[in-house]
Write a protein that holds these residues in place. Sequence first.
Motif, PDB file in Angstrom:
ATOM      1  N   LYS A  88      19.901 -25.667 -11.717  1.00  0.00           N
ATOM      2  CA  LYS A  88      19.887 -24.220 -11.525  1.00  0.00           C
ATOM      3  C   LYS A  88      20.979 -23.708 -10.598  1.00  0.00           C
ATOM      4  N   CYS A  89      21.453 -24.571  -9.673  1.00  0.00           N
ATOM      5  CA  CYS A  89      22.456 -24.103  -8.716  1.00  0.00           C
ATOM      6  C   CYS A  89      23.350 -25.255  -8.277  1.00  0.00           C
ATOM      7  N   GLN A  90      24.279 -24.944  -7.389  1.00  0.00           N
ATOM      8  CA  GLN A  90      25.241 -25.916  -6.890  1.00  0.00           C
ATOM      9  C   GLN A  90      24.717 -26.546  -5.593  1.00  0.00           C
ATOM     10  N   PHE A  91      25.102 -27.800  -5.363  1.00  0.00           N
ATOM     11  CA  PHE A  91      24.612 -28.536  -4.200  1.00  0.00           C
ATOM     12  C   PHE A  91      25.752 -29.208  -3.444  1.00  0.00           C
ATOM     13  N   ASP A  92      25.557 -29.330  -2.147  1.00  0.00           N
ATOM     14  CA  ASP A  92      26.478 -30.112  -1.320  1.00  0.00           C
ATOM     15  C   ASP A  92      26.164 -31.598  -1.412  1.00  0.00           C
ATOM     16  N   ILE A  93      24.883 -31.905  -1.584  1.00  0.00           N
ATOM     17  CA  ILE A  93      24.430 -33.298  -1.653  1.00  0.00           C
ATOM     18  C   ILE A  93      23.391 -33.430  -2.761  1.00  0.00           C
ATOM     19  N   ILE A  94      23.596 -34.413  -3.617  1.00  0.00           N
ATOM     20  CA  ILE A  94      22.555 -34.819  -4.569  1.00  0.00           C
ATOM     21  C   ILE A  94      22.243 -36.280  -4.268  1.00  0.00           C
ATOM     22  N   VAL A  95      20.964 -36.587  -4.092  1.00  0.00           N
ATOM     23  CA  VAL A  95      20.545 -37.948  -3.757  1.00  0.00           C
ATOM     24  C   VAL A  95      19.415 -38.354  -4.681  1.00  0.00           C
ATOM     25  N   SER A  96      19.383 -39.630  -5.031  1.00  0.00           N
ATOM     26  CA  SER A  96      18.297 -40.109  -5.880  1.00  0.00           C
ATOM     27  C   SER A  96      18.041 -41.592  -5.639  1.00  0.00           C
ATOM     28  N   ASN A  97      16.758 -41.928  -5.630  1.00  0.00           N
ATOM     29  CA  ASN A  97      16.306 -43.318  -5.675  1.00  0.00           C
ATOM     30  C   ASN A  97      15.465 -43.439  -6.944  1.00  0.00           C
ATOM     31  N   PRO A  98      16.125 -43.521  -8.098  1.00  0.00           N
ATOM     32  CA  PRO A  98      15.401 -43.457  -9.377  1.00  0.00           C
ATOM     33  C   PRO A  98      14.814 -44.820  -9.748  1.00  0.00           C
ATOM     34  N   PRO A  99      14.028 -44.893 -10.812  1.00  0.00           N
ATOM     35  CA  PRO A  99      13.572 -46.201 -11.305  1.00  0.00           C
ATOM     36  C   PRO A  99      14.785 -47.073 -11.632  1.00  0.00           C
ATOM     37  N   TYR A 100      14.753 -48.324 -11.167  1.00  0.00           N
ATOM     38  CA  TYR A 100      15.906 -49.184 -11.454  1.00  0.00           C
ATOM     39  C   TYR A 100      15.556 -50.658 -11.663  1.00  0.00           C
ATOM     40  N   VAL A 101      14.292 -51.018 -11.605  1.00  0.00           N
ATOM     41  CA  VAL A 101      13.912 -52.416 -11.807  1.00  0.00           C
ATOM     42  C   VAL A 101      13.783 -52.685 -13.304  1.00  0.00           C
ATOM     43  N   ARG A 102      14.536 -53.678 -13.781  1.00  0.00           N
ATOM     44  CA  ARG A 102      14.462 -54.028 -15.197  1.00  0.00           C
ATOM     45  C   ARG A 102      13.218 -54.880 -15.463  1.00  0.00           C
ATOM     46  N   ASN A 103      12.707 -54.799 -16.675  1.00  0.00           N
ATOM     47  CA  ASN A 103      11.535 -55.600 -17.033  1.00  0.00           C
ATOM     48  C   ASN A 103      11.787 -57.086 -16.839  1.00  0.00           C
ATOM     49  N   LEU A 104      13.020 -57.523 -17.043  1.00  0.00           N
ATOM     50  CA  LEU A 104      13.347 -58.932 -16.877  1.00  0.00           C
ATOM     51  C   LEU A 104      13.211 -59.378 -15.426  1.00  0.00           C
ATOM     52  N   GLU A 105      13.151 -58.428 -14.500  1.00  0.00           N
ATOM     53  CA  GLU A 105      13.025 -58.756 -13.074  1.00  0.00           C
ATOM     54  C   GLU A 105      11.579 -58.712 -12.582  1.00  0.00           C
ATOM     55  N   HIS A 154       4.348 -47.675 -12.197  1.00  0.00           N
ATOM     56  CA  HIS A 154       5.443 -48.238 -12.998  1.00  0.00           C
ATOM     57  C   HIS A 154       6.435 -47.164 -13.427  1.00  0.00           C
ATOM     58  N   LEU A 155       5.967 -45.939 -13.580  1.00  0.00           N
ATOM     59  CA  LEU A 155       6.853 -44.840 -13.958  1.00  0.00           C
ATOM     60  C   LEU A 155       8.002 -44.692 -12.965  1.00  0.00           C
ATOM     61  N   ALA A 156       7.734 -44.990 -11.700  1.00  0.00           N
ATOM     62  CA  ALA A 156       8.746 -44.843 -10.653  1.00  0.00           C
ATOM     63  C   ALA A 156       9.517 -46.123 -10.397  1.00  0.00           C
ATOM     64  N   LEU A 157       9.142 -47.201 -11.076  1.00  0.00           N
ATOM     65  CA  LEU A 157       9.758 -48.499 -10.798  1.00  0.00           C
ATOM     66  C   LEU A 157      10.701 -48.998 -11.887  1.00  0.00           C
ATOM     67  N   PHE A 158      10.230 -48.979 -13.140  1.00  0.00           N
ATOM     68  CA  PHE A 158      10.872 -49.772 -14.181  1.00  0.00           C
ATOM     69  C   PHE A 158      11.707 -48.960 -15.170  1.00  0.00           C
ATOM     70  N   VAL A 159      12.760 -49.624 -15.659  1.00  0.00           N
ATOM     71  CA  VAL A 159      13.604 -49.073 -16.726  1.00  0.00           C
ATOM     72  C   VAL A 159      13.761 -50.129 -17.805  1.00  0.00           C
ATOM     73  N   ASP A 160      14.166 -49.683 -18.977  1.00  0.00           N
ATOM     74  CA  ASP A 160      14.377 -50.582 -20.101  1.00  0.00           C
ATOM     75  C   ASP A 160      15.540 -51.523 -19.799  1.00  0.00           C
ATOM     76  N   ASP A 161      15.373 -52.791 -20.141  1.00  0.00           N
ATOM     77  CA  ASP A 161      16.430 -53.776 -19.913  1.00  0.00           C
ATOM     78  C   ASP A 161      17.738 -53.377 -20.577  1.00  0.00           C
TER      79      ASP A 161
END
Length: 287
Positions: free
Chosen positions: A181-198, A212-219
């Motif tokens: 919706k608007c412009q930002f000075d800082i965008i930060v994210s700690n998104p899901p990043y653990v692969r199922n293989l891990e 799990h919604l906040a943890l895992f992503v597709d390999d």
Amino acid sequence: MKIKQYRTQFIKELSPLYDAYEAESFFYLILEDKHKLRQIDLALNHELFFSESDFAVWDLLLAQLKKEVPIQYLLGKTSFYGLDFEVNENVLIPRPETEELVEWIINENAATDRIKKLRILDIGTGSGCIAISLAKNLPNAEVYAIDVSKKAIETAKRNANKNKVDVTFMFQDILETKELKCQFDIIVSNPPYVRNLEKEEIRKNVLDYEPHLALFVDDNDALVFYRKIASLAQNNLLDNGKLYFEINQYLGKEMIDLLGKMDFINIDLRKDIYDNDRMISCKVSKA
């Protein structure tokens, strides 16, 4: 029974699952939460004892710990960057590595915050730990936070109120977002990043109880959130604005390649306290 005696029994019963130091830390966390007693209090008074009703509470908590339910969920709270946060089954338990990301952002932007109102967006806020910690320590900032879970947002709102900061929370699926919706000075994210293989590397107390919604992503597409957020940042970061991510420790090189191909500049990959690639920042090229 004297509390000191119960302490020995408590640690012994948890020893098949946790090392002695961790089991002892659980004991003192519960002792302070339920009885307002600290380790020093027990050391100074060996005669302190539990009542029968106390035993019922402790035995219930001990049974849950034996099932590897996280202590933070049992107590309903945790500490992050010097602040208290409610945590429950709808949000991830904040990690020390994420505190390092917050520290990095504060250190780089505190001077600017004193002379300019920064606009910050936290994507995938969960408990709100990043957004709230930034709002608390960059008091002039205007902070926004997004999450795909309504229950997580409800928790984050309570945490903002508890810590007396103003954060604007929004229910939004970032993967379905076409523009911010608007412009930002800082965008930060700690998104899901653990692969199922891990998954085999993940402890039972995380795998069985944290969302799990906040943890895992597709390999096959482990960087899906990073690519999407970086794409949005290309159009929604102000001049000299920065993008910060917490990342999968095994994908540091891949993150550098992704951001480089998207024409981001000043890419800075950093390690966490465990010497793993964990954080990355960059600027969007406006040329």
